[in-house]
Design a protein around this motif. Structure first.
Motif, PDB file in Angstrom:
ATOM      1  N   PHE A 105      -7.306   0.372   2.620  1.00  0.00           N
ATOM      2  CA  PHE A 105      -7.426   0.242   1.271  1.00  0.00           C
ATOM      3  C   PHE A 105      -8.758   1.028   1.017  1.00  0.00           C
ATOM      4  N   VAL A 106      -9.991   1.016   1.642  1.00  0.00           N
ATOM      5  CA  VAL A 106     -11.050   1.749   1.483  1.00  0.00           C
ATOM      6  C   VAL A 106     -11.030   3.244   1.492  1.00  0.00           C
ATOM      7  N   ALA A 107     -10.238   3.632   2.226  1.00  0.00           N
ATOM      8  CA  ALA A 107      -9.871   5.062   2.219  1.00  0.00           C
ATOM      9  C   ALA A 107      -9.020   5.355   0.874  1.00  0.00           C
ATOM     10  N   LEU A 108      -8.437   4.714   0.427  1.00  0.00           N
ATOM     11  CA  LEU A 108      -7.449   5.006  -0.566  1.00  0.00           C
ATOM     12  C   LEU A 108      -8.240   4.875  -2.121  1.00  0.00           C
ATOM     13  N   LEU A 109      -9.179   3.780  -2.031  1.00  0.00           N
ATOM     14  CA  LEU A 109     -10.070   3.828  -3.102  1.00  0.00           C
ATOM     15  C   LEU A 109     -11.098   4.574  -3.280  1.00  0.00           C
ATOM     16  N   SER A 110     -11.669   5.261  -1.970  1.00  0.00           N
ATOM     17  CA  SER A 110     -12.775   6.101  -2.087  1.00  0.00           C
ATOM     18  C   SER A 110     -12.273   7.437  -2.633  1.00  0.00           C
ATOM     19  N   MET A 111     -11.245   7.848  -2.941  1.00  0.00           N
ATOM     20  CA  MET A 111     -10.521   8.950  -3.452  1.00  0.00           C
ATOM     21  C   MET A 111     -10.996   8.899  -5.101  1.00  0.00           C
TER      22      MET A 111
END
Length: 307
Positions: free
Chosen positions: A120-126
Motif C-alpha cells: 500500500f505504501v508503494a501504491l500511495l507513493s505515486m
C-alpha cells in the motif's frame, strides 16, 4: 508500531551481528506486545488500552528527545507542523483499530493482512510523493494483492466484514509511512519521532478517558507489561537501525507474522486456513521484493552501488 521507530537515528554502522540481535529482540517483543494487546482488548475498551500504552510510548519519546542535541527546544522545531500533527493523530487511531482487529479477527489473520502495508505504501507513493513505480514493483504489488485476496477469501462463501479492520489498519499505517516520508524532507528523524509520541498521546487522551475502565489486579500486571514491551521494543528497534541499514532490518519484521501465527494457534486457539497460509507467503514475498527494490532504486538515485 513496529516501523514507527525506524526514523530516529542513523549513526555509522557498528556491529552487524549486534544489530540483528537487537532487531530480532524487537520483533519478538513486538509479538508479545500484540498478544498482550489482544488479551486486554478482549476485556477492556481498545481505546483505553491504546491510551495507556501510548502514554508509556510518549514518555519514551520525550526521554529520547531530552537526550538529543539541543534537547526539547531543538527537537520540537518543525517545518512541517500540519504533517506532523496528521502523523501524530494517525498512529494512535491505527493502534486502536489494530487492537480491535486482534480481538475480533485474531492475531494471525490480522498480521497476515498487515503484512501488505509495504504494498500500500508503494501504491500511495505515486500520487502522494510523486514517485515512479516500475514494472518490477507493479508485478510485486499485483502478486501481493492477490495474496491479500486469498487471505480474505471466505471459507464458507460469505465475506466477513470484520476483515475490513486489519485492511483499514494496513492502509492507515501506509498513510502514516507516507506522511513520515513527507515530513522527513524538512524535519529531522528525531523531530518526527518526538511528534509521533507527544501529539499521539495528546490526541488519544482527548478520547480515551471517555472509555476509562477499572483494571482488575491481575490485569494491572498485564498493562504494566504492555507498557514495558512497548518501550523496550522501540528501544531495541532503534538500536537495530543504529547498526543496520533499513533494507536489512525491514524484511526481518515479517517474522512478526510467524510469531503471531504461533501465538494465535497455541495460546488463543485460532485456526490457519490454507488460503491464509498461501496468501501470507505471497504477501511476504511481494513485500520483501518491494522493499528490496525501493532500496535498489534509492541507491541508484543517489548514484551508490547496489548491495
Amino acid at each position: 508500531m513496529a516501523a514507527a521507530a525506524k526514523h530516529v537515528y542513523h549513526h555509522p554502522m557498528r556491529s552487524k551481528a549486534n544489530g540483528y540481535v537487537f532487531a530480532l529482540l524487537a520483533i519478538v517483543i513486538f509479538s508479545i506486545q500484540d498478544g498482550i494487546s489482544k488479551h486486554l482488548g478482549a476485556i477492556y475498551p481498545p481505546v483505553f488500552v491504546a491510551m495507556i500504552r501510548y502514554w508509556a510510548f510518549a514518555g519514551f519519546a520525550a526521554a529520547i528527545a531530552a537526550r538529543a542535541p539541543g534537547g526539547f527546544a531543538a527537537t520540537a522545531v518543525t517545518k512541517k507542523p500540519l504533517i506532523q500533527l496528521l502523523r501524530g493523530v494517525l498512529l494512535p487511531v491505527q493502534i486502536v483499530v489494530v487492537i480491535t482487529s486482534f480481538t475480533i479477527v485474531g492475531l494471525a489473520h490480522s498480521q497476515a493482512i498487515l503484512a501488505a502495508t509495504p504494498l500500500f505504501v508503494a501504491l500511495l507513493s505515486m500520487p502522494l510523493l510523486g514517485e515512479r513505480v516500475g514494472w518490477r514493483r507493479w508485478s510485486a504489488i499485483a502478486v501481493g494483492l492477490l495474496g491479500v485476496l486469498l487471505i480474505l477469501r471466505p471459507e464458507d462463501g460469505s465475506f466477513d466484514l470484520n476483515f475490513l479492520l486489519p485492511l483499514a489498519a494496513a492502509v492507515m499505517f501506509a498513510f502514516y509511512v507516507i506522511t513520515t516520508r513527507l515530513a522527513s524532507r524538512e524535519d529531522s528523524a528525531m523531530t518526527s519521532f518526538f511528534y509521533t509520541g507527544i501529539v499521539g498521546a495528546f490526541a488519544i487522551s482527548l478520547v480515551g478517558p471517555f472509555f476509562w475502565a477499572t483494571l482488575s489486579g491481575a490485569d494491572w500486571v498485564w498493562m504494566v507489561l504492555l507498557c514495558i514491551t512497548g518501550t523496550s521494543s522501540h528501544y531495541f528497534l532503534i538500536r537495530a537501525y543504529d547498526m543496520l541499514d533499513a533494507a536489512a532490518v525491514q524484511p526481518l519484521t515479517y517474522l512478526q507474522l510467524v510469531f503471531a501465527s504461533i501465538m494465535g494457534v497455541t495460546i488463543f486457539g485460532e485456526t490457519l486456513t490454507t488460503g491464509m497460509i498461501i496468501g501470507s507467503v505471497l504477501v511476504v514475498a511481494a513485500g520483501i521484493f518491494t522493499l528490496w527494490r525501493e532500496h535498489v532504486v534509492g541507491r541508484q538515485k543517489s548514484r551508490l552501488p547496489p548491495r
